[in-house]
Scaffold this active site. Structure first.
Site, PDB file in Angstrom:
ATOM      1  N   TYR A 193       2.376  44.397  75.388  1.00 53.33           N
ATOM      2  CA  TYR A 193       1.102  44.792  74.764  1.00 53.33           C
ATOM      3  C   TYR A 193       0.026  43.751  75.053  1.00 53.33           C
ATOM      4  O   TYR A 193      -1.068  44.060  75.550  1.00 53.33           O
ATOM      5  CB  TYR A 193       1.272  44.972  73.243  1.00 53.33           C
ATOM      6  CG  TYR A 193      -0.064  45.001  72.529  1.00 53.33           C
ATOM      7  CD1 TYR A 193      -0.882  46.130  72.611  1.00 53.33           C
ATOM      8  CD2 TYR A 193      -0.552  43.886  71.832  1.00 53.33           C
ATOM      9  CE1 TYR A 193      -2.138  46.155  72.002  1.00 53.33           C
ATOM     10  CE2 TYR A 193      -1.790  43.902  71.227  1.00 53.33           C
ATOM     11  CZ  TYR A 193      -2.580  45.039  71.314  1.00 53.33           C
ATOM     12  OH  TYR A 193      -3.827  45.040  70.718  1.00 53.33           O
TER      13      TYR A 193
ATOM     14  N   PRO B  26      11.061  37.149  64.764  1.00 61.76           N
ATOM     15  CA  PRO B  26      11.014  36.615  66.132  1.00 61.76           C
ATOM     16  C   PRO B  26       9.652  36.871  66.778  1.00 61.76           C
ATOM     17  O   PRO B  26       9.072  37.940  66.611  1.00 61.76           O
ATOM     18  CB  PRO B  26      12.109  37.411  66.861  1.00 61.76           C
ATOM     19  CG  PRO B  26      12.989  37.940  65.788  1.00 61.76           C
ATOM     20  CD  PRO B  26      12.144  38.114  64.569  1.00 61.76           C
TER      21      PRO B  26
ATOM     22  N   LEU C   9      -6.765  59.907  78.050  1.00 62.45           N
ATOM     23  CA  LEU C   9      -7.569  59.191  79.057  1.00 62.45           C
ATOM     24  C   LEU C   9      -6.824  59.027  80.375  1.00 62.45           C
ATOM     25  O   LEU C   9      -7.428  58.739  81.404  1.00 62.45           O
ATOM     26  CB  LEU C   9      -7.973  57.812  78.520  1.00 62.45           C
ATOM     27  CG  LEU C   9      -8.966  57.820  77.354  1.00 62.45           C
ATOM     28  CD1 LEU C   9      -9.052  56.433  76.736  1.00 62.45           C
ATOM     29  CD2 LEU C   9     -10.337  58.279  77.798  1.00 62.45           C
TER      30      LEU C   9
ATOM     31  N   LYS D 239      -3.683  43.576  77.478  1.00 61.52           N
ATOM     32  CA  LYS D 239      -5.035  43.117  77.087  1.00 61.52           C
ATOM     33  C   LYS D 239      -5.519  42.042  78.059  1.00 61.52           C
ATOM     34  O   LYS D 239      -6.691  42.015  78.435  1.00 61.52           O
ATOM     35  CB  LYS D 239      -5.024  42.582  75.651  1.00 61.52           C
ATOM     36  CG  LYS D 239      -4.735  43.640  74.609  1.00 61.52           C
ATOM     37  CD  LYS D 239      -5.824  44.707  74.578  1.00 61.52           C
ATOM     38  CE  LYS D 239      -5.520  45.832  73.609  1.00 61.52           C
ATOM     39  NZ  LYS D 239      -6.467  46.950  73.671  1.00 61.52           N
TER      40      LYS D 239
ATOM     41  N   ASN E 248      -6.412  61.235  72.023  1.00 58.22           N
ATOM     42  CA  ASN E 248      -5.319  62.180  72.298  1.00 58.22           C
ATOM     43  C   ASN E 248      -4.453  62.386  71.055  1.00 58.22           C
ATOM     44  O   ASN E 248      -3.437  63.061  71.121  1.00 58.22           O
ATOM     45  CB  ASN E 248      -4.455  61.703  73.482  1.00 58.22           C
ATOM     46  CG  ASN E 248      -3.706  60.421  73.183  1.00 58.22           C
ATOM     47  OD1 ASN E 248      -3.851  59.833  72.103  1.00 58.22           O
ATOM     48  ND2 ASN E 248      -2.899  59.967  74.130  1.00 58.22           N
ATOM     49  N   LEU E 249      -4.852  61.778  69.934  1.00 60.06           N
ATOM     50  CA  LEU E 249      -4.174  61.918  68.635  1.00 60.06           C
ATOM     51  C   LEU E 249      -2.722  61.438  68.685  1.00 60.06           C
ATOM     52  O   LEU E 249      -1.897  61.871  67.878  1.00 60.06           O
ATOM     53  CB  LEU E 249      -4.254  63.373  68.134  1.00 60.06           C
ATOM     54  CG  LEU E 249      -5.680  63.955  68.046  1.00 60.06           C
ATOM     55  CD1 LEU E 249      -5.637  65.396  67.557  1.00 60.06           C
ATOM     56  CD2 LEU E 249      -6.568  63.121  67.119  1.00 60.06           C
ATOM     57  N   SER E 250      -2.407  60.528  69.616  1.00 56.65           N
ATOM     58  CA  SER E 250      -1.027  60.033  69.690  1.00 56.65           C
ATOM     59  C   SER E 250      -0.718  59.101  68.515  1.00 56.65           C
ATOM     60  O   SER E 250       0.428  58.938  68.132  1.00 56.65           O
ATOM     61  CB  SER E 250      -0.777  59.306  71.015  1.00 56.65           C
ATOM     62  OG  SER E 250      -1.664  58.214  71.155  1.00 56.65           O
TER      63      SER E 250
ATOM     64  N   SER F  58      -7.729  41.181  72.057  1.00 56.42           N
ATOM     65  CA  SER F  58      -6.880  40.774  70.927  1.00 56.42           C
ATOM     66  C   SER F  58      -6.611  39.277  70.922  1.00 56.42           C
ATOM     67  O   SER F  58      -6.475  38.650  71.986  1.00 56.42           O
ATOM     68  CB  SER F  58      -5.554  41.531  71.034  1.00 56.42           C
ATOM     69  OG  SER F  58      -4.587  40.981  70.186  1.00 56.42           O
TER      70      SER F  58
END
Ligand code: NAD
Ligand code: WQD
Length: 339
Positions: free
Chosen positions: A151, A297, A60, A155, A33-35, A126
């Site tokens: 994030y 942090p 997607l 995953k 989506n080229l974000s 990750s």
């Protein structure tokens, strides 16, 4: 055999596309989506590989648009799913955006995987799942700690969704847990293109060397490591890309492969921030302008991989060393500076 790469115009997706296109037997289609990338990435893929993948600019999370792709490209044999938002700090500030984007896109893809009987699926996972570990190096059996960011949580949940999915579909799945992918294509024609201010070490180093950042900071000097700075496992992006080709062959060829398998992808070598800077200075012949500063942090002191499972099962051995990672990243940065 038709392969779909999501996130194809991104950093690792574009390098993997180049490796996939080396095989004349494989037909490649891509979605993005080229974000967080640019469509020009497709030209770089073509310039290097001599082939241009068919491209769909869609999100997607847009189920209707995705349905159209599967309807047009009926016989997809395998999917390599890179597309995700990946900035750890941003995910802390905008958790819902991360959960929505990373998980809804995965669930949508799997819905069509089942409907169109796609047999092979590779997921970008990750090392951030391991969090703070007490024993090094980490292998696939190392217990996962409480994830530190939304994030990393996407995953973790992504892996759980995939494992559960194998109960209702025949798709064989590999989750590849990357450590710190860095470097660029050996030609210097393709590399990481961070949008805005970079956070990751190697783009910060190359932008400091080219004067875009006046002075960089080494985050933390009192960690219990060789020189007090953090230890990470840097792995060349082309080695990561090659691992995807190996994983795809493994899934396609090996009917005995478990339906859901996890592999660590790292070099197995722990490198401190200071050592990474010195490696850059050596290959570039430049002196970096940096200062020693307080810890960032959320950073863990040290993490590096035991990737022996990928070596023995996928027959994947990383070939490129730290100096190669730094010299290719620098070549790419210089190319960007000239353009
Ligand atoms: P990247 O941002 O360069 O590439 C991801 C691509 O996905 C981008 O081009 C973006 O535009 C696209 N995208 C995001 N959401 C989308 C959506 N909803 N629909 C369509 N396209 C979408 O990132 P990368 O470094 O190439 O990372 C690829 C994958 O590897 C990601 O899943 C990331 O979480 C994972 N990963 C990356 C690293 C790393 O340090 N680069 C480490 C471990 C895991
Ligand atoms: C590396 C080291 C910093 C910038 C991240 C994600 C992880 C995975 C890989 C996606 C650290 C130090 C950095 C700077 C510095 N990505 N540093 N000065 O944090 O190990 O991992 O990318 O899945 O989930 O968290 O990578 O490149 O940001 O940092 O001293 O200006 O460099 O403290 O020790 P990190 P990084």
């Amino acid at each position: 055999m038709k392969i779909l790469i999501t996130g194809i115009t991104g950093y690792i997706g574009s390098h993997t596309a180049i490796e996939i296109l080396k095989s004349p037997k494989l037909e490649l289609i891509g979605i993005d989506n080229l974000s967080n990338s640019n469509v020009a990435s497709l030209d770089r893929i073509e310039q290097i590989s001599g082939r241009k993948p068919k491209f769909y600019e869609i999100d997607l999370c847009d189920k209707e648009a995705l349905a159209n792709v599967f309807e047009k490209e009926k016989d997809i044999a395998g999917i390599i799913h890179f597309a995700a938002l990946k900035a750890v700090g941003e995910s802390v500030e905008q958790p819902l955006r991360y959960y929505h984007n990373n998980l809804e896109s995965l669930v949508n893809l799997l819905t069509f995987c089942k409907e169109y009987k796609v047999n092979n699926f590779i997921f970008s996972s990750s090392c951030s799942l391991y969090g703070n570990v007490s024993q090094l190096p980490v292998n696939e059996d190392t217990p996962l700690s409480e994830t530190e960011s939304p994030y990393a949580h996407t995953k973790l949940v992504g892996e759980k969704i995939l494992r559960a999915f194998t109960e209702e579909a025949d798709t064989k799945i590999c989750a590849l847990r990357y450590f710190n992918p860095v470097g660029a294509h050996e030609s210097g024609l393709n590399g990481e293109l961070p949008i805005g201010k970079p956070n990751n070490l190697v783009p910060v180093i190359t932008q400091t060397a080219s004067g875009m950042i006046s002075k960089m900071t080494v985050f933390g000097t009192d960690y219990p490591t060789r020189d007090g700075s953090c230890v990470r496992d840097y792995i060349h992006v082309t080695d990561i890309a090659e691992a995807h080709v190996k994983a795809l062959n493994y899934l396609v060829e090996d009917d005995n492969s478990d339906q859901f398998e996890v592999f660590n992808l790292g070099s197995g070598k722990g490198v401190t921030v200071i050592e990474a800077i010195e490696a850059f200075e050596k290959v570039s012949g430049l002196k970096l302008n940096y200062e020693l500063g307080p810890p960032r942090p959320g950073d863990v002191a040290a993490i590096y991989s035991d990737s022996s499972k990928a070596e023995s099962v996928l027959e994947w051995v990383p070939k490129r060393d730290l100096e190669n990672m730094m010299s290719t990243a620098w070549k790419w940065q210089q190319m960007l500076n000239e353009s």
